[in-house]
Scaffold this motif. Structure first.
Motif, PDB file in Angstrom:
ATOM      1  N   ASP A  25     -32.808  51.972  60.644  1.00 18.61           N
ATOM      2  CA  ASP A  25     -33.223  52.512  59.352  1.00 18.61           C
ATOM      3  C   ASP A  25     -32.179  53.463  58.779  1.00 18.61           C
ATOM      4  OD1 ASP A  25     -35.501  50.988  59.616  1.00 18.61           O
ATOM      5  OD2 ASP A  25     -36.847  52.692  59.975  1.00 18.61           O
ATOM      6  N   PHE A  26     -31.585  54.293  59.620  1.00 19.97           N
ATOM      7  CA  PHE A  26     -30.532  55.192  59.159  1.00 19.97           C
ATOM      8  C   PHE A  26     -29.348  54.405  58.609  1.00 19.97           C
ATOM      9  CE2 PHE A  26     -26.466  57.248  59.769  1.00 19.97           C
ATOM     10  CZ  PHE A  26     -26.651  58.425  59.068  1.00 19.97           C
ATOM     11  N   LEU A  27     -28.895  53.401  59.369  1.00 19.73           N
ATOM     12  CA  LEU A  27     -27.737  52.608  58.936  1.00 19.73           C
ATOM     13  C   LEU A  27     -28.024  51.871  57.632  1.00 19.73           C
ATOM     14  CD1 LEU A  27     -26.627  51.169  62.396  1.00 19.73           C
ATOM     15  CD2 LEU A  27     -25.508  52.996  61.095  1.00 19.73           C
ATOM     16  N   LEU A  28     -29.192  51.256  57.532  1.00 20.99           N
ATOM     17  CA  LEU A  28     -29.542  50.538  56.304  1.00 20.99           C
ATOM     18  C   LEU A  28     -29.641  51.485  55.110  1.00 20.99           C
ATOM     19  CD1 LEU A  28     -32.178  47.977  57.643  1.00 20.99           C
ATOM     20  CD2 LEU A  28     -29.831  47.502  56.872  1.00 20.99           C
ATOM     21  N   GLN A  29     -30.215  52.670  55.325  1.00 24.06           N
ATOM     22  CA  GLN A  29     -30.317  53.648  54.241  1.00 24.06           C
ATOM     23  C   GLN A  29     -28.927  54.110  53.793  1.00 24.06           C
ATOM     24  OE1 GLN A  29     -32.082  57.414  55.305  1.00 24.06           O
ATOM     25  NE2 GLN A  29     -32.699  57.820  53.201  1.00 24.06           N
ATOM     26  N   ARG A  30     -28.060  54.351  54.748  1.00 23.73           N
ATOM     27  CA  ARG A  30     -26.707  54.793  54.419  1.00 23.73           C
ATOM     28  C   ARG A  30     -25.936  53.723  53.642  1.00 23.73           C
ATOM     29  NH1 ARG A  30     -23.347  59.051  53.413  1.00 23.73           N
ATOM     30  NH2 ARG A  30     -21.240  58.385  53.839  1.00 23.73           N
ATOM     31  N   ILE A  31     -26.081  52.484  54.071  1.00 23.32           N
ATOM     32  CA  ILE A  31     -25.419  51.375  53.368  1.00 23.32           C
ATOM     33  C   ILE A  31     -25.971  51.242  51.950  1.00 23.32           C
ATOM     34  CG2 ILE A  31     -25.183  48.851  53.327  1.00 23.32           C
ATOM     35  CD1 ILE A  31     -25.065  49.055  56.452  1.00 23.32           C
ATOM     36  N   LYS A  32     -27.278  51.371  51.798  1.00 20.95           N
ATOM     37  CA  LYS A  32     -27.912  51.278  50.479  1.00 20.95           C
ATOM     38  C   LYS A  32     -27.424  52.423  49.582  1.00 20.95           C
ATOM     39  CE  LYS A  32     -32.408  50.929  48.267  1.00 20.95           C
ATOM     40  NZ  LYS A  32     -33.861  50.958  48.469  1.00 20.95           N
ATOM     41  N   GLN A  33     -27.303  53.621  50.120  1.00 18.25           N
ATOM     42  CA  GLN A  33     -26.817  54.771  49.345  1.00 18.25           C
ATOM     43  C   GLN A  33     -25.404  54.562  48.849  1.00 18.25           C
ATOM     44  OE1 GLN A  33     -27.171  58.041  52.076  1.00 18.25           O
ATOM     45  NE2 GLN A  33     -29.296  58.463  51.516  1.00 18.25           N
ATOM     46  N   LYS A  34     -24.611  53.886  49.648  1.00 22.91           N
ATOM     47  CA  LYS A  34     -23.218  53.611  49.287  1.00 22.91           C
ATOM     48  C   LYS A  34     -23.105  52.427  48.325  1.00 22.91           C
ATOM     49  CE  LYS A  34     -20.420  56.264  51.654  1.00 22.91           C
ATOM     50  NZ  LYS A  34     -19.379  57.015  50.982  1.00 22.91           N
ATOM     51  N   GLY A  35     -24.242  51.703  48.115  1.00 27.36           N
ATOM     52  CA  GLY A  35     -24.221  50.564  47.219  1.00 27.36           C
ATOM     53  C   GLY A  35     -23.491  49.368  47.784  1.00 27.36           C
ATOM     54  N   GLU A  36     -23.591  49.170  49.112  1.00 29.29           N
ATOM     55  CA  GLU A  36     -22.836  48.085  49.756  1.00 29.29           C
ATOM     56  C   GLU A  36     -23.783  47.024  50.262  1.00 29.29           C
ATOM     57  OE1 GLU A  36     -20.971  50.596  52.575  1.00 29.29           O
ATOM     58  OE2 GLU A  36     -19.647  51.409  51.101  1.00 29.29           O
TER      59      GLU A  36
END
Length: 166
Positions: free
Chosen positions: A155-166
């Protein structure tokens, strides 16, 4: 595959050369059947530090890595020293780790996975990320709930990727 070991009866350079030759042969065999061959620099292997990993990579052109920061974090090696290895990774193992602990709960994690994701983008990493929790009686790896920790890190990794717009 593990990269090999340092043999006690020979110099480190000789062991590295032996590993490089064997790994080159394995790379060629894998190439013939269309498989990407990678080694996982590992605590206790011929390549336990970023420096020896880079030396092995230089000796073995085309070798790729299954990169797992926890093997370095365990030894107290900083993320910034491991980061250049992302450029050679074809596969990535992720779990939470800390100094002297190859696996810990998310709140005790010392690996900056936000920075790892940034490094992956910087080095154009396009491989998979495997969430690799294990439950074995070695170095306290049986002291975390693998299912819960896998979900928390995912969940952390997916949230971080989503925040970066990737």
């Amino acid at each position: 595959c593990l990269p090999g070991i340092a043999w006690q009866q020979e110099t480190l350079d000789s062991s590295l050369k032996r590993s490089s030759e064997e790994l080159a042969w394995r790379m060629e065999q894998a190439k013939q059947v269309g498989v990407v061959f990678a080694v996982e620099p590992h605590l206790g292997s011929i390549a336990p530090s970023p420096e020896t990993v880079l030396q092995l990579l230089e000796m073995t052109p085309g070798l790729s890595l299954t990169l797992d920061y926890t093997h370095f974090t365990y030894q107290g090696i900083k993320d910034s020293a491991v980061e250049p290895l992302v450029a050679f990774a074809s596969h990535f193992h992720a779990r939470c780790g800390a100094k002297s602990r190859p696996q810990v709960a998310f709140e005790k994690n010392e690996i900056d996975y936000a920075r790892v994701i940034d490094a992956m983008k910087e080095y154009n990493y396009s491989g998979y990320v495997e969430l690799e929790y294990v439950w074995i009686d070695w170095e306290h790896c049986n002291e975390v709930d693998n299912l819960s920790e896998t979900i928390r890190l995912r969940d952390f990794l997916l949230q971080r990727i989503k925040q970066k717009g990737e």
